[in-house]
Design an enzyme around this catalytic site. Structure first.
Site, PDB file in Angstrom:
ATOM      1  N   HIS A 156       0.741  -0.893  -0.098  1.00  0.00           N
ATOM      2  CA  HIS A 156      -0.383  -0.248  -0.034  1.00  0.00           C
ATOM      3  C   HIS A 156       1.086   0.952  -0.176  1.00  0.00           C
ATOM      4  CE1 HIS A 156       0.263   1.542   4.118  1.00  0.00           C
ATOM      5  NE2 HIS A 156       0.455   0.052   4.688  1.00  0.00           N
ATOM      6  N   CYS A 157       0.004   2.153  -0.871  1.00  0.00           N
ATOM      7  CA  CYS A 157       0.823   3.685  -0.324  1.00  0.00           C
ATOM      8  C   CYS A 157       0.246   4.332   0.305  1.00  0.00           C
ATOM      9  CB  CYS A 157       1.004   4.343  -2.047  1.00  0.00           C
ATOM     10  SG  CYS A 157      -0.352   4.577  -2.502  1.00  0.00           S
ATOM     11  N   ALA A 158       0.111   5.977   0.729  1.00  0.00           N
ATOM     12  CA  ALA A 158      -0.749   6.766   1.265  1.00  0.00           C
ATOM     13  C   ALA A 158      -2.210   6.411   1.221  1.00  0.00           C
ATOM     14  CB  ALA A 158      -0.503   8.138   0.979  1.00  0.00           C
ATOM     15  N   ARG A 167      -4.015   4.362  -1.856  1.00  0.00           N
ATOM     16  CA  ARG A 167      -4.560   2.927  -2.286  1.00  0.00           C
ATOM     17  C   ARG A 167      -3.552   1.376  -1.769  1.00  0.00           C
ATOM     18  NH1 ARG A 167      -2.766   6.201  -7.807  1.00  0.00           N
ATOM     19  NH2 ARG A 167      -2.630   7.703  -7.539  1.00  0.00           N
ATOM     20  N   ARG A 174      -2.363  -1.259  -3.270  1.00  0.00           N
ATOM     21  CA  ARG A 174      -1.965  -2.296  -4.628  1.00  0.00           C
ATOM     22  C   ARG A 174      -1.592  -3.681  -4.815  1.00  0.00           C
ATOM     23  NH1 ARG A 174       0.693   2.359  -7.367  1.00  0.00           N
ATOM     24  NH2 ARG A 174       0.711   4.363  -6.077  1.00  0.00           N
TER      25      ARG A 174
END
Length: 463
Positions: free
Chosen positions: A26-28, A30, A32
């Site tokens: 995951h990012c900030a 989303r 993924r």
């Protein structure tokens, strides 16, 4: 309301089960996911999951938007189900062969610059604070004038505002070595060599006070304070050179000989070939950027404000990091930031209109938090979760961004930093332009909101 654990189970089920997950991170905002079989994903089912603000497939990754904070908890819940996760870098490695060659190149460029953006943001905020505390109006509140500010205090503020840009090549070379598989500390030292005090200072050379050192009577050698491209390509080539020597140097000598050969090879190549050529290219890019930003009658703001969020959708907007760094380095301010701030705020305005006009509780629950996220500078939930889904709100947001950017150009707004927009971006306008910055964003939001509310969104019976 569903728990995070229940949402995690629904997500895994909708993407074809845990056996269809190749890697997940995951990012900030989303989640993924790289899947084994794209056809097993049930897009409609995912869109109906609570807290999901949108989903799309891009660059080899299935990306599910949850928003800041929420995505961390969902990811933890998925891990608790026994679904293995990878780091972002591993997920990108799985997906790196996807997309066009240009998209892959820009994605790599983003991988290099994203880790160093926080320190550049901090530097921009320091610039804004210095501008605030040295304003005559602010000093007058304490019975002071600019003459009362001590040289020691100004020196202290210069340490805060200048360090990141003086040593920017070191940061870029370090990050580039890391991305391309070299030893980061070798990249760091190589970058420091590019700004060695033994070399003529790039800023002094540009000011005409110092001459470059000419080798062989035609190769100009200078320091590269604030430069990006020479350090980037030095890191890229340097990582390849390191891999070359690692395979050929005996293991007993590897610790000593490999760093020696890499640094010797790369400083010669950087100072005598890569640096002089890429410095010229960097100047061309800067001149082209200035030419666009200086278009008359507010055209630059109209163009950038309208098209910026379209470029964000393609995922190649990381190229703007280079442009903003160059603007700050060469001008001392950033006229690009207010234009993209208007574009971002406008998408939030369009999403807010959908949230207020919609009668569906699900649409409201999706749109209202997404608009807040956009006002805080993150538009993915608003764009992918709401505006693109209904089509017209996104177009109205583009129009609002164009109008806001047009106003920013006419008002000649200049940020003191980069990478912070919308509400947090106010910290970059403590240079007597805060009210104008707020006005531009209000214009962008109001335009997008009104167009969306009256012409861009119609309540659907299916909702």
């Amino acid at each position: 309301m569903a728990t995070n654990e229940e949402i995690a189970k629904q997500v895994i089920e909708s993407i074809g089960g845990s056996e269809n997950v190749q890697s997940i991170a995951h990012c900030a905002t989303r989640l993924r996911i790289v899947v084994n079989d794209r056809e097993k994903i049930n897009d409609e089912q995912i869109e109906q999951i609570e807290k999901v603000k949108g989903a799309f497939f891009n660059s080899g990754q299935y990306q599910i938007i949850f928003g800041t904070g929420t995505v961390n908890r969902i990811y933890e819940a998925i891990e608790s189900l026994g679904v293995s996760g990878d780091s972002i870098s591993e997920v990108k490695e799985d997906a790196k062969k996807e997309g066009t060659r240009f998209q892959r190149a820009i994605r790599t460029f983003g991988d290099v610059f994203v880790p160093i953006i926080p320190v550049l943001v901090a530097t921009g905020l320091f610039m804004g604070l210095r501008g605030l505390v040295t304003q005559e109006q602010i000093l007058a509140l304490f019975g002071l004038t600019p003459d009362n500010i001590s040289d020691n205090f100004l020196l202290f503020t210069e340490v805060l505002t200048d360090t990141a840009f003086v040593f920017l090549p070191a940061l870029v070379a370090w990050s580039t070595f890391r991305v391309f598989g070299g030893t980061p500390v070798i990249g760091l030292v190589l970058g420091l060599m590019l700004v060695s005090p033994s070399l003529p200072n790039a800023w002094n050379v540009a000011g005409g006070g110092v001459e470059p050192i000419y080798f062989f009577d035609f190769i100009p050698v200078i320091g590269y304070q604030g430069s990006v491209l020479p350090a980037f390509f030095a890191g890229l080539v340097g990582a390849k050179v390191e891999k070359f020597f690692r395979k050929r140097v005996p293991e007993a000598l590897d610790l000593i000989l490999t760093p020696f050969l890499v640094l010797l090879t790369m400083i010669i190549l950087s100072l005598f070939a890569l640096g002089p050529v890429l410095h010229v290219v960097e100047n061309w890019i800067f001149d082209g950027t200035i030419a666009v930003l200086e278009l008359p009658f507010g055209l630059s703001g109209l163009i950038v404000g309208f098209f910026h969020q379209i470029i964000v959708i393609t995922g190649v907007h990381h190229i703007f990091n280079l442009l903003e760094i160059q603007l700050l380095e060469n001008l001392g301010f950033n006229p690009f930031n207010p234009l993209i701030s208007a574009a971002i705020a406008a998408q939030g305005g369009a999403t807010l209109a959908v949230g207020l006009k919609a009668r569906s509780k699900k649409v409201k629950a999706l749109a209202l938090p997404s608009s807040l996220s956009a006002f805080l500078g993150i538009t993915e939930p608003a764009i992918f979760g709401v505006n693109l889904r209904y089509g017209k709100p996104f177009i109205m947001g583009l129009i609002g961004g164009g109008v806001g950017g047009f106003a920013a150009s006419l008002l000649n707004l200049k940020a003191t930093g980069m990478a912070v927009t919308a509400i947090p971006g106010t910290l970059l306008y403590l240079n007597n332009q805060l009210l104008l910055y707020l006005l531009v964003n209000i214009i962008a939001i109001a335009t997008a909101f009104l167009l969306t509310y009256f012409f861009g969104y119609k309540e659907e019976k299916s909702e």
